[in-house]
Design a protein around this motif. Structure first.
Motif, short mmCIF file in Angstrom:
data_model
loop_
_atom_site.label_atom_id
_atom_site.label_comp_id
_atom_site.label_asym_id
_atom_site.label_seq_id
_atom_site.Cartn_x
_atom_site.Cartn_y
_atom_site.Cartn_z
N ILE A 65 -5.58 -19.58 24.42
CA ILE A 65 -4.51 -20.50 24.04
C ILE A 65 -4.96 -21.95 24.17
CG2 ILE A 65 -2.21 -21.31 24.66
CD1 ILE A 65 -1.49 -18.47 25.43
N LYS A 66 -5.58 -22.31 25.29
CA LYS A 66 -5.95 -23.70 25.54
C LYS A 66 -7.41 -24.01 25.21
CE LYS A 66 -2.45 -24.24 29.15
NZ LYS A 66 -2.18 -24.60 30.56
N GLY A 67 -8.01 -23.18 24.38
CA GLY A 67 -9.39 -23.44 23.98
C GLY A 67 -10.41 -22.83 24.91
N ARG A 68 -10.11 -22.79 26.20
CA ARG A 68 -11.00 -22.21 27.20
C ARG A 68 -10.28 -21.07 27.91
NH1 ARG A 68 -16.54 -23.27 27.23
NH2 ARG A 68 -16.85 -25.36 26.42
N TYR A 69 -11.02 -20.00 28.21
CA TYR A 69 -10.41 -18.87 28.90
C TYR A 69 -10.25 -19.19 30.37
CZ TYR A 69 -9.34 -14.00 29.94
OH TYR A 69 -8.70 -12.84 30.33
N ASP A 70 -9.03 -19.07 30.86
CA ASP A 70 -8.71 -19.35 32.26
C ASP A 70 -8.82 -18.05 33.05
OD1 ASP A 70 -7.88 -20.27 34.67
OD2 ASP A 70 -5.90 -20.96 34.00
N THR A 71 -9.85 -17.93 33.86
CA THR A 71 -10.09 -16.68 34.59
C THR A 71 -9.06 -16.44 35.69
OG1 THR A 71 -11.64 -17.87 36.02
CG2 THR A 71 -12.56 -16.68 34.13
N SER A 72 -8.29 -17.46 36.06
CA SER A 72 -7.28 -17.27 37.10
C SER A 72 -5.99 -16.67 36.55
CB SER A 72 -6.97 -18.61 37.78
OG SER A 72 -6.41 -19.52 36.83
N ARG A 73 -5.90 -16.54 35.22
CA ARG A 73 -4.70 -15.98 34.60
C ARG A 73 -5.04 -14.64 33.96
NH1 ARG A 73 -2.29 -20.68 30.91
NH2 ARG A 73 -0.36 -19.48 31.15
N THR A 74 -4.00 -13.88 33.65
CA THR A 74 -4.21 -12.55 33.06
C THR A 74 -4.56 -12.69 31.58
OG1 THR A 74 -1.86 -12.34 32.51
CG2 THR A 74 -2.59 -11.52 34.67
N LEU A 75 -4.95 -11.57 30.99
CA LEU A 75 -5.33 -11.57 29.58
C LEU A 75 -4.16 -11.94 28.68
CD1 LEU A 75 -7.41 -10.90 27.35
CD2 LEU A 75 -6.65 -8.53 27.48
N ASP B 26 -7.40 -0.59 21.44
CA ASP B 26 -7.99 0.33 22.40
C ASP B 26 -8.91 -0.38 23.39
OD1 ASP B 26 -7.10 2.99 21.18
OD2 ASP B 26 -8.05 2.03 19.48
N LEU B 27 -9.62 -1.42 22.94
CA LEU B 27 -10.58 -2.12 23.79
C LEU B 27 -10.38 -3.62 23.66
CD1 LEU B 27 -13.90 -0.13 23.11
CD2 LEU B 27 -12.54 -0.09 25.20
N PHE B 28 -10.42 -4.31 24.79
CA PHE B 28 -10.43 -5.77 24.82
C PHE B 28 -11.70 -6.22 25.52
CE2 PHE B 28 -5.89 -5.65 23.90
CZ PHE B 28 -5.71 -6.83 23.17
N PHE B 29 -12.39 -7.18 24.91
CA PHE B 29 -13.58 -7.76 25.52
C PHE B 29 -13.35 -9.26 25.69
CE2 PHE B 29 -15.36 -4.00 23.41
CZ PHE B 29 -16.03 -3.42 24.48
N VAL B 30 -13.65 -9.75 26.88
CA VAL B 30 -13.49 -11.18 27.18
C VAL B 30 -14.88 -11.80 27.31
CG1 VAL B 30 -12.59 -12.87 28.81
CG2 VAL B 30 -11.29 -10.78 28.34
N VAL B 31 -15.13 -12.85 26.53
CA VAL B 31 -16.41 -13.55 26.56
C VAL B 31 -16.16 -14.95 27.11
CG1 VAL B 31 -18.44 -14.23 25.25
CG2 VAL B 31 -17.09 -12.27 24.49
N VAL B 32 -16.73 -15.24 28.26
CA VAL B 32 -16.55 -16.54 28.92
C VAL B 32 -17.86 -17.31 28.85
CG1 VAL B 32 -15.89 -17.72 31.03
CG2 VAL B 32 -14.83 -15.54 30.45
N ASP B 33 -17.77 -18.57 28.43
CA ASP B 33 -18.95 -19.43 28.32
C ASP B 33 -19.26 -20.02 29.69
OD1 ASP B 33 -21.03 -20.92 27.44
OD2 ASP B 33 -19.84 -22.38 26.31
#
Length: 275
Positions: free
Chosen positions: A145-155, A170-177
């Motif tokens: 939502i905010k351009g960057r994935y916030d690891t402290s919040r849920t998916l 069926d599958l969600f993949f999270v890619v964090v820079d």
């Protein structure tokens, strides 16, 4: 590597089943990749489109509900109404890649609810009533939502996707820079070598045609669930439901029967992978 394995399982897919009452059970696996910008999410989608002959690539912001499902158009010569296929119908028995999935309007996301679970598209327009097949797997890419994935919040808090559609993946993949000196150096060397046209191709033991042939053959195999595997599915589903109701350990979204069916489809795809 985990994303590549997930996409490989999507290529193999599960087994389509028909119940004694005539209901169709989905065998295709839907995958969603969520991550920061410039993490090569679109490259996965582009490669899948080049790998499968009937795969369709589309962008969420530039796609409407009619463009994804189907539309009713009037023939200029006869004046009669006809049905024009959309992206999900064109990708029947293949994969539909949707980039910028989170940028889609809510009305357009609702239009693909039926196609993602029942794998059909129902139309009632201009005197035409029809139910069309859309037996396609969906590979989607979305930005936080905010351009960057916030690891402290849920998916669910990081992605602007409704809960009904999230349950259909069926599958969600999270890619964090993540900043890493070694990784950044290797990526920079690789990109500069590409621009210098000195990058050497990775040598593999098989070609793209060999992999296509293997996938085509493996999809003809129909694995069966053994009684031992049935007990494992039931026990794991029971544990997931118990963890879901517990207060402190709530998951990103509710565990439903769809997640149980996802486990069955993924196990069938793994069985096809390890022939």
């Amino acid at each position: 590597d985990e994303i590549k394995k997930g996409i490989l399982l999507m290529l193999f897919g599960g087994v389509h089943k028909v119940t004694p009452s005539g209901s169709n059970l989905r065998g295709d696996i839907n995958v969603c990749i969520v991550g920061d910008p410039s993490t090569s999410k679109s490259q996965f989608l582009k490669y899948v489109c080049s790998f499968l002959p009937r795969a369709v690539y589309t962008s969420g912001k530039a796609s409407s509900a009619a463009g994804l499902t189907a539309s009713v158009v009037r023939d200029k010569e006869t004046g009669e109404f006809g049905i024009e296929a959309g992206a999900l119908m064109l990708a029947d028995n293949a994969i539909c890649c949707i980039d910028e999935f989170d940028k889609m309007d809510v009305q357009d996301q609702v239009a693909i609810h039926e196609a993602m679970e029942q794998q059909t598209i129902s139309i009632t327009k201009a005197g035409i009533q029809a139910t069309l097949n859309a037996r396609t797997a969906i590979l989607a890419a979305a930005n936080p939502i905010k351009g960057r994935y916030d690891t402290s919040r849920t998916l669910r808090q990081n992605v602007d996707i409704s809960a009904p559609i999230m349950s259909r993946f069926d599958l969600f993949f999270v890619v964090v820079d993540v900043c890493s000196d070694v990784t950044d150096r290797n990526i920079a060397k690789h990109i500069v070598n590409i621009h210098r046209n000195t990058n050497k191709a990775v040598k593999v033991d098989f070609t793209k045609e060999d992999l296509q042939l293997y996938v085509r053959f493996a999809r003809t195999i129909k694995p069966k669930i053994s009684p031992e595997a049935q007990q494992v599915f039931v026990e794991h589903y029971r544990k997931l439901r118990q963890n879901d109701t517990a207060g402190p350990s709530k998951t990103a979204y509710r565990i439903t029967v769809r997640q149980l069916e996802s486990m069955v489809r993924l196990s069938e795809a793994l069985a096809r992978l390890h022939l």
